[in-house]
Design an enzyme around this catalytic site. Structure first.
Site, PDB file in Angstrom:
ATOM      1  N   SER A   1       0.805  -1.220   0.000  1.00  0.00           N
ATOM      2  CA  SER A   1       0.000   0.000   0.000  1.00  0.00           C
ATOM      3  C   SER A   1       0.838   1.271   0.000  1.00  0.00           C
ATOM      4  O   SER A   1       0.368   2.313  -0.479  1.00  0.00           O
ATOM      5  CB  SER A   1      -0.932   0.018   1.215  1.00  0.00           C
TER       6      SER A   1
ATOM      7  N   ASP B   1      -8.844  -4.329   3.380  1.00  0.00           N
ATOM      8  CA  ASP B   1      -7.544  -4.985   3.248  1.00  0.00           C
ATOM      9  C   ASP B   1      -7.254  -5.902   4.428  1.00  0.00           C
ATOM     10  O   ASP B   1      -6.822  -7.048   4.260  1.00  0.00           O
ATOM     11  CB  ASP B   1      -6.471  -3.901   3.132  1.00  0.00           C
TER      12      ASP B   1
END
Length: 501
Positions: free
Chosen positions: A111, A334
């Site tokens: 990320s 996530d």
């Protein structure tokens, strides 16, 4: 016969001239009518090419295409439908593209590198936050000379208001990419920096948020992560201790810097904030990440939803006649995927779609560009041959030889049922003994971990492209297959920010 072949080969352009009964029935089929209606809607679209006064970027962390599809079905079934034909809020957007997500040193990204690409217009290495890829991860001194300007910083320099809203810690990789520059995403507080690093000028991510130097500062920052703003000997209102070693209480420092601003830590405080009378808002609703949407009601202090935070942020930022930039992250999609727990991932996916719908209601597409995307995907798949309307979280139930739904689970070669959703790897894999015989009750429970092929403590990201959905000024720039860093450049063009600053 020849006429029928011509009709079929030319398709709908000549349907009005075909008299065959099959063609007549085809035209009256509701699916045919639906397709025609969608075509006419697309033909009527007009591109908006005026300056985007406001920009809102939604990032569903880990919300790959399979995750979006499953969320769509899940939400449709929650609403009492079959699910497959449902549309999430952002799936109504007129423009979309695919984004290639790799980092400069990684085929499957993280990320930090992907958020940096979206926010700065450059790709970088895994683990780096808004710095270029010329440095090694963890070399904070080298990072000092290799910052990459972000959309939020440019917006502040342009006189616009700015905001960051997330369900993760505010110091986590994606939100950090908007305001911080770090050689390691894990430098959320000073406990990971040496005394020498600090003397050289290195700052942790929480410190960079409080000391943000551009414009008149970030107007709205809401999420979790209180622990990174508090000293290790100080506990927060929910009894959790901080992690800072420098004895700085950054929450108090923020309040001193913004005496007219509002700091809130729970739902009650959040609800009391009057957007009309508030120009600066700082919300830290958990010691670490905020709760999953399924668990939000159990939080001791109470937490606002992502949609509620989005609404409050827009109300505050929208008072600036120069416009605003806002990042909203549905960050815990996530984390649920990492845990192999599809139900929480989908519930958080619905929460993000609700936040997008809120933004759609509160903004005008003529002056506000809304971009919805993901930073990366997961090893999450929808598989088997379940009949339409089969519970997306349940055991797969197929079709009989006549194509009719079978209301008993389909069995694999080992004689056991399986769920429609699964992971290629993760904690749901079984290494001891035969594959478990799951029941529907187990599969539909909140804590069920979908079965996985390869055993890992935490399921991994995946490397395929993710979708970009866009509405508003210059949204038509999102088209085709693009590099992830292109997102910055399209937004920069639409908002007429100065990327040369």
């Amino acid at each position: 016969m020849k006429k029928n072949l011509v009709c079929l080969s030319l398709g709908i352009a000549v349907l009005s001239g075909c008299s065959d009964d099959s063609i007549t029935h085809q035209k009256s089929d509701p699916w045919f009518e639906q397709g025609q209606a969608q075509l006419q809607s697309i033909l009527k679209r007009k591109n908006i090419e005026q300056k985007a006064k406001n920009v809102i970027v939604f990032v569903g962390d880990g919300n790959g295409i399979a995750s979006v599809t499953a969320t769509r079905i899940y939400k449709g079934q929650l609403d009492g439908g079959q699910g497959e034909d449902y549309q999430l809020s952002y799936e109504h957007f007129p423009h979309m593209a695919l984004s290639k997500t790799y980092n400069t040193n990684a085929q499957t990204p993280d990320s930090a590198g992907t958020a940096t690409a979206i926010m700065t217009g450059i790709k970088t290495k895994m683990g780096l936050v808004s710095v270029n890829d010329s440095i090694d991860r963890g070399d904070c001194r080298a990072a000092l000379q290799n910052h990459a300007a972000t959309l939020l910083e440019l917006a502040e320099l342009d006189g616009r208001s700015t905001g960051v809203v997330t369900t993760t810690r505010l110091t986590h990789a994606t939100p950090a990419s908007t305001y911080a520059h770090s050689s390691d995403r894990n430098f959320e507080d000073d406990s990971h920096l040496s005394a020498g690093d600090r003397e050289a000028g290195c700052k942790d991510i929480a410190q960079q948020l409080i000391e943000f130097p551009y414009g008149d500062g970030i107007e709205v920052a809401m999420g979790g992560g209180r622990r990174h703003f508090l000293p290790k000997n100080i506990s927060d209102p929910e009894g959790e201790f901080g992690k800072r070693r420098d004895d700085r209480n950054l929450i108090e420092e923020w309040q001193e810097l913004h005496p007219d601003g509002k700091y809130v830590w729970n739902q009650k405080g959040f609800d009391k904030v009057d957007a009309e009378k508030t120009d600066k808002l700082f919300g830290l609703f958990n010691s670490s990440h905020m709760e999953y949407e399924l668990d939000r009601g159990k939080d001791r202090g109470g937490e606002p939803s992502l949609a509620e935070m989005t609404e409050k942020a827009i109300d505050i930022l929208g008072k600036n006649d120069e416009g605003y930039f806002l990042l909203v992250e549905g960050g815990r999609i996530d984390h649920a995927h990492h845990a192999g727990n599809a139900k929480r991932a989908l519930a958080d996916g619905v929460a993000m779609a609700d936040a997008v719908e809120m933004a759609m209601r509160k903004t005008d597409k003529e002056d506000t560009l809304i971009v919805v995307t993901a930073d990366h995907s997961h090893t999450f798949v929808i598989q088997g041959y379940a009949h339409r309307g089969n519970p997306i979280l349940g055991l797969s139930q197929g079709l009989d030889k006549k194509g009719r739904p079978v209301l008993t689970p389909t069995l694999a070669l080992d004689g056991k049922p399986y769920t429609t959703l699964s992971y290629a790897n993760g904690p749901g894999a079984h290494t001891h003994g035969p594959r478990p015989h799951a029941t529907d009750e187990e599969a539909l429970s909140d804590d069920y971990k979908q079965q996985a092929l390869i055993p890992f403590e935490s399921e991994t990201h995946a490397g395929e492209d993710v979708a970009i959905y866009a509405r508003g000024p210059w949204a038509h720039l999102f088209n085709g297959v693009v590099e992830q860093n292109y997102i910055f450049h399209a937004i920069n063009h639409a908002a007429e920010l100065d990327a040369e600053r």
